[in-house]
Design a protein around this motif. Structure first.
Motif, mmCIF file in Angstrom:
data_model
loop_
_atom_site.group_PDB
_atom_site.id
_atom_site.type_symbol
_atom_site.label_atom_id
_atom_site.label_comp_id
_atom_site.label_asym_id
_atom_site.label_seq_id
_atom_site.Cartn_x
_atom_site.Cartn_y
_atom_site.Cartn_z
ATOM 1 N N ARG A 103 45.173 2.728 37.649
ATOM 2 C CA ARG A 103 46.357 2.828 37.238
ATOM 3 C C ARG A 103 47.580 2.268 37.787
ATOM 4 N NH1 ARG A 103 48.981 3.520 32.304
ATOM 5 N NH2 ARG A 103 47.432 5.214 31.553
ATOM 6 N N GLU A 104 47.237 2.333 39.345
ATOM 7 C CA GLU A 104 48.447 1.993 40.000
ATOM 8 C C GLU A 104 48.814 0.484 40.092
ATOM 9 O OE1 GLU A 104 47.235 5.751 41.133
ATOM 10 O OE2 GLU A 104 45.937 3.775 40.951
ATOM 11 N N SER A 105 47.635 -0.185 39.958
ATOM 12 C CA SER A 105 47.857 -1.585 39.826
ATOM 13 C C SER A 105 48.418 -2.158 38.666
ATOM 14 C CB SER A 105 46.254 -2.251 40.141
ATOM 15 O OG SER A 105 46.466 -3.868 40.123
ATOM 16 N N TRP A 106 48.210 -1.390 37.559
ATOM 17 C CA TRP A 106 48.540 -1.738 36.103
ATOM 18 C C TRP A 106 50.060 -1.494 36.206
ATOM 19 C CZ3 TRP A 106 46.935 -3.949 31.996
ATOM 20 C CH2 TRP A 106 47.867 -3.939 30.502
ATOM 21 N N THR A 107 50.359 -0.502 36.674
ATOM 22 C CA THR A 107 51.826 -0.051 36.538
ATOM 23 C C THR A 107 52.592 -1.038 37.479
ATOM 24 O OG1 THR A 107 51.314 2.106 36.418
ATOM 25 C CG2 THR A 107 53.259 1.963 37.281
ATOM 26 N N ARG A 108 52.059 -1.421 38.714
ATOM 27 C CA ARG A 108 52.817 -2.040 39.574
ATOM 28 C C ARG A 108 53.071 -3.615 38.995
ATOM 29 N NH1 ARG A 108 50.289 -0.847 43.630
ATOM 30 N NH2 ARG A 108 48.397 -2.530 43.373
ATOM 31 N N MET A 109 52.185 -4.353 38.170
ATOM 32 C CA MET A 109 52.185 -5.456 37.717
ATOM 33 C C MET A 109 53.188 -5.334 36.470
ATOM 34 S SD MET A 109 50.735 -7.867 39.409
ATOM 35 C CE MET A 109 51.669 -7.084 40.603
ATOM 36 N N MET A 110 53.062 -4.448 35.729
ATOM 37 C CA MET A 110 53.935 -4.101 34.368
ATOM 38 C C MET A 110 55.440 -4.028 34.860
ATOM 39 S SD MET A 110 52.477 -4.958 31.631
ATOM 40 C CE MET A 110 50.822 -5.065 31.015
ATOM 41 N N ASP A 111 55.502 -3.268 35.808
ATOM 42 C CA ASP A 111 56.854 -3.010 36.256
ATOM 43 C C ASP A 111 57.361 -3.974 36.805
ATOM 44 O OD1 ASP A 111 56.947 -0.349 35.555
ATOM 45 O OD2 ASP A 111 56.906 0.372 37.623
ATOM 46 N N LEU A 112 56.867 -4.961 37.753
ATOM 47 C CA LEU A 112 57.472 -6.225 38.351
ATOM 48 C C LEU A 112 57.379 -7.299 37.420
ATOM 49 C CD1 LEU A 112 55.370 -6.158 41.975
ATOM 50 C CD2 LEU A 112 57.818 -6.083 41.727
ATOM 51 N N ASN A 113 56.789 -7.394 36.585
ATOM 52 C CA ASN A 113 56.608 -8.572 35.741
ATOM 53 C C ASN A 113 57.089 -8.453 34.412
ATOM 54 O OD1 ASN A 113 55.854 -10.307 37.690
ATOM 55 N ND2 ASN A 113 53.558 -9.668 37.326
ATOM 56 N N ALA A 114 57.244 -7.244 33.783
ATOM 57 C CA ALA A 114 57.891 -7.201 32.422
ATOM 58 C C ALA A 114 58.957 -6.127 32.291
ATOM 59 C CB ALA A 114 56.338 -6.522 31.723
ATOM 60 N N TRP A 115 58.630 -4.981 32.576
ATOM 61 C CA TRP A 115 59.907 -4.015 32.594
ATOM 62 C C TRP A 115 61.026 -4.463 33.581
ATOM 63 C CZ3 TRP A 115 62.023 -0.366 30.248
ATOM 64 C CH2 TRP A 115 63.063 0.247 30.708
ATOM 65 N N SER A 116 60.845 -5.403 34.538
ATOM 66 C CA SER A 116 61.997 -5.788 35.228
ATOM 67 C C SER A 116 62.840 -6.867 34.518
ATOM 68 C CB SER A 116 61.215 -6.774 36.477
ATOM 69 O OG SER A 116 60.835 -7.717 36.064
#
Length: 236
Positions: A103-116
């Protein structure tokens, strides 16, 4: 008649591609607002920002809506308008096999690359809509089009970013705003050379080439281009 000076916002400006993009727009006489997660990184790269506000250096977390709202408001107040937003900031990591992604890896990538992308564009799109013009360019990835082993979270996050680019484009193109991305393969950066010492960097995409494509999408030559992802393969 002298052309109006354009105002350009660049995230991830202290990184290898961010620096190349900033150099490209500075060479075109643009006023720049450069954002990175550490002010000291910006100051080490851009040592002499213009005293009259021609170059703003701002520290902000691009995954934070509140941080970007404050930074965006300050930039708009200083510049009066923003013509181009280039969202370079993002993240990459090799991960677990897809069935074992944390979950941590998923959230980190989604936050950095999509939510941002949402957090970064939110302060500027209303002002562009009010003016009836603007350019938004994201940096996605060639690997957004298909999964890669041990890169499931990264590929999914860049694919999500492309869908956001397309969705925003559909929402604002009628108001004179172009939203697109460049989708490079492997960029020739110091980090990639360090991490892949046995690869041939002549096959990769230079940051200068990528910056030229960003500048093209930000120009009137791309006025009819909407919701597209320009794939930069290099020779790979």
């Amino acid at each position: 008649m002298e052309a109006a000076v354009r105002h350009v916002v660049i995230t991830g400006a202290a990184g290898a591609l961010g620096r190349a993009v900033a150099s490209r727009f500075a060479g075109e006489g643009c006023r720049l607002a450069l954002i990175d997660h550490k002010l000291q990184h910006l100051q080490s790269v851009f040592a002499h920002p213009d005293a009259d506000g021609g170059m703003l250096l701002r520290e902000a977390d691009v995954t934070s809506g509140s941080a970007m709202a404050a930074t965006g408001a300050e930039i708009l107040d200083t510049f009066g308008a923003v013509d181009v937003v280039v969202h370079v900031a993002g993240g990459f990591e090799m991960g677990e096999a897809t069935h074992a992604i944390s979950r941590e890896s998923w959230t980190r990538m989604m936050d950095l690359n999509a939510w941002s992308f949402i957090a970064v564009t939110r302060p500027f799109i209303p002002a562009m809509l009010a003016r009836g013009s603007g350019k938004v360019i994201a940096v996605t990835a060639r690997s957004a089009s298909a999964g890669v082993a041990s890169m499931g979270a990264y590929c999914a996050s860049k694919s999500a970013l492309q869908r956001l680019v397309e969705s925003l484009s559909r929402e604002v193109r009628g108001a004179g705003i172009n939203v697109n991305s460049i989708a490079p393969g492997v960029l020739d950066t110091p980090a990639n050379r360090r991490d892949m010492p046995n690869a041939d960097p002549s096959q990769w995409v230079s940051t200068g080439s990528a910056a030229r494509m960003v500048a093209l999408l930000a120009s009137e030559a791309a006025a009819a281009v909407h919701g597209q992802h320009l794939v930069l393969d290099g020779l790979s």
